[in-house]
Design a protein around this motif. Structure first.
Motif, PDB file in Angstrom:
ATOM      1  N   GLY A  84      41.944 -49.198 -48.107  1.00  0.00           N
ATOM      2  CA  GLY A  84      42.697 -47.813 -48.182  1.00  0.00           C
ATOM      3  C   GLY A  84      42.922 -47.008 -46.992  1.00  0.00           C
ATOM      4  N   PRO A  85      41.539 -46.923 -46.276  1.00  0.00           N
ATOM      5  CA  PRO A  85      42.555 -45.811 -45.028  1.00  0.00           C
ATOM      6  C   PRO A  85      43.049 -45.733 -44.129  1.00  0.00           C
ATOM      7  N   LEU A  86      43.193 -47.663 -44.535  1.00  0.00           N
ATOM      8  CA  LEU A  86      45.124 -47.627 -43.516  1.00  0.00           C
ATOM      9  C   LEU A  86      45.559 -47.238 -44.113  1.00  0.00           C
ATOM     10  N   LEU A  87      45.967 -47.833 -45.529  1.00  0.00           N
ATOM     11  CA  LEU A  87      46.812 -47.556 -46.705  1.00  0.00           C
ATOM     12  C   LEU A  87      47.210 -45.936 -46.668  1.00  0.00           C
ATOM     13  N   ASN A  88      46.087 -44.954 -46.359  1.00  0.00           N
ATOM     14  CA  ASN A  88      46.471 -43.884 -46.556  1.00  0.00           C
ATOM     15  C   ASN A  88      47.053 -43.266 -45.707  1.00  0.00           C
ATOM     16  N   THR A  89      46.025 -43.479 -44.412  1.00  0.00           N
ATOM     17  CA  THR A  89      47.392 -43.347 -43.436  1.00  0.00           C
ATOM     18  C   THR A  89      48.837 -43.465 -43.402  1.00  0.00           C
ATOM     19  N   LEU A  90      49.103 -44.400 -43.276  1.00  0.00           N
ATOM     20  CA  LEU A  90      50.626 -45.117 -43.390  1.00  0.00           C
ATOM     21  C   LEU A  90      51.647 -44.298 -44.332  1.00  0.00           C
ATOM     22  N   SER A  91      50.552 -44.341 -45.625  1.00  0.00           N
ATOM     23  CA  SER A  91      51.409 -43.162 -46.490  1.00  0.00           C
ATOM     24  C   SER A  91      51.983 -42.146 -46.354  1.00  0.00           C
ATOM     25  N   GLN A  92      51.408 -41.488 -45.495  1.00  0.00           N
ATOM     26  CA  GLN A  92      51.744 -40.091 -45.189  1.00  0.00           C
ATOM     27  C   GLN A  92      52.408 -40.410 -44.027  1.00  0.00           C
ATOM     28  N   MET A  93      53.113 -40.941 -43.665  1.00  0.00           N
ATOM     29  CA  MET A  93      54.124 -41.230 -42.356  1.00  0.00           C
ATOM     30  C   MET A  93      55.116 -40.827 -43.257  1.00  0.00           C
ATOM     31  N   ASP A  94      56.528 -40.305 -42.185  1.00  0.00           N
ATOM     32  CA  ASP A  94      57.836 -39.944 -42.684  1.00  0.00           C
ATOM     33  C   ASP A  94      58.192 -41.135 -42.952  1.00  0.00           C
ATOM     34  N   GLY A  95      58.175 -41.744 -41.838  1.00  0.00           N
ATOM     35  CA  GLY A  95      58.609 -42.922 -41.233  1.00  0.00           C
ATOM     36  C   GLY A  95      58.179 -44.294 -40.220  1.00  0.00           C
TER      37      GLY A  95
END
Ligand SMILES: Nc1nc2c(ncn2[C@@H]2O[C@H](COP(=O)(O)OP(=O)(O)O)[C@@H](O)[C@H]2O)c(=O)[nH]1
Ligand SMILES: [Mg+2]
Length: 357
Positions: A84-95
């Motif tokens: 969850g938290p890792l996916l959340n961080t990754l999803s917010q990236m532009d690249g």
């Protein structure tokens, strides 16, 4: 704009992050603990230096990119998907900046046995793809349930098109094709915008090699993907030197430009970003917009009042301004143009926005 630095443990993510930020976050920490460090970096741009010489401004502002060193991916989250938290961080990236180990270092053992950049590259790519596939399957299931219930007030045709889109994604991902390879129309973009699909994000692959190694040839057959070789450890060591010593060091080794400068620019290009400038005695400022931005949109990045009250933009290209030596000279030579709000801003345009409020 935010770029996430990802890669297997011990690939050199933190080393690269330190090189970029002149930081000294501890490296060589093993174990897959989720941990994120972020920093904002000025985009190196020789054009700013020239404009500064001409205008002698009180203040100089570079374009910026945010980098996040994201530890926690281990290349084996495929079955359940990324947590969850890792996916959340990754999803917010532009690249993503994907660091792949190619350096040999006997004191840093590789968890998968020997050093093999091609294997590691596909391990991580597979991880991202499988994670997207899990998300897409779930979405298709929800769409199926919605159809069975006869819809919940949504237009049937829209639900149908959404289903077709996600079925297309499932087919691509099942064939191990990352979604950044595909282009989508406006409606599809909109449908996908709330899903931070990881394989859809543009990727800059950093082959982290030892300084004595020749550049390694890695082919990536996908769109929105670039590859660069960087000796991260050497770059970190250079970045941690005082500026004057670093300069001598680079001269001694015959290095014209630190690969990091090229790297930061590449990551800016990868995101489809361009810079325009405002210049005067008060300030020389590089602003960031997406390729295709209009003059009015560009005005909005400076100030919302400028966008609302936009009248016209005075535009001169960086090359003309610099070769003629100033706005007055550019005007005399007919190189200062007046453009309306729909004008598409070009990389390096120097703008003066006329507006009223
Ligand atoms: N020889 C060599 N060692 C490196 C290089 N990059 C990283 N390392 C070493 O590899 C280890 C892991 O690096 P680190 O940046 O912490 O990896 P991370 O787990 O991906 O953040 C550290 O001991 C680094 O000193 C490199 O380019 N050359
Ligand atoms: Mg690290």
């Amino acid at each position: 704009m935010q770029l996430g630095i990802i890669g297997l443990p011990q690939s050199g993510k933190t080393t690269l992050f330190n090189a970029l930020t002149r930081g000294d976050i501890p490296t060589g920490i093993s174990g897959g603990k989720v941990e994120v460090h972020t920093a904002v970096i000025d985009v190196p741009d020789k054009r700013i230096d020239r404009l500064t010489e001409i205008f002698q401004p009180k203040k100089v502002v570079h374009a910026k990119v945010t980098y996040a060193d994201i530890a926690g991916l281990e290349g084996k989250s495929s079955e359940k998907g990324i947590s969850g938290p890792l996916l959340n961080t990754l999803s917010q990236m532009d690249g993503f900046i994907h660091v792949v180990r190619a350096f040999t270092n006997p004191s840093v053992p590789h968890s998968a046995g020997g050093v093999d950049p091609h294997r590691d590259l596909s391990t991580m790519e597979t991880d991202l793809i499988l994670n997207d596939l899990i998300l897409v399957e779930r979405k298709l299931q929800r769409l199926e349930e919605e159809r069975q219930r006869g819809g919940i007030g949504r237009d049937k045709a829209v639900v149908q098109r959404e289903t077709e889109l996600f079925e297309k994604l499932r087919a691509l991902l099942s064939d191990e094709i990352p979604l950044r390879n595909e282009s989508f129309n406006e409606e599809e973009e909109k449908m996908l915008s709330s899903y931070g699909l990881l394989s859809r994000k543009p990727q800059l692959i950093v082959i982290n090699q030892s300084e004595e190694q020749n550049p390694i040839d890695v082919e990536m057959p996908f769109a929105n993907t670039q590859v660069i070789c960087i000796p991260a450890k050497l770059e970190m060591d250079i970045a941690q030197l005082p500026a004057n010593e670093a300069k001598i060091f680079l001269q001694e080794y015959g290095i014209e430009e630190p690969s990091l400068d090229r790297f930061v620019r590449l990551s800016y290009d990868l995101l489809g970003l361009i810079s325009f400038f405002t210049a005067g005695e008060k300030e020389v400022h590089a602003w960031t917009v997406s390729q295709g931005a209009t003059a009015q949109g560009a005005a909005g990045t400076i100030h919302s009042d400028m966008e609302k009250g936009f009248i016209r933009a005075e535009v001169v290209s960086y090359e003309d301004l610099v070769s003629l030596g100033g706005f007055a000279e550019a005007r005399q030579h007919g190189k200062l143009r007046l453009e309306g709000k729909k004008y598409i801003v070009q990389n390096g345009d120097v703008l003066t926005i006329r507006f009223n409020i």
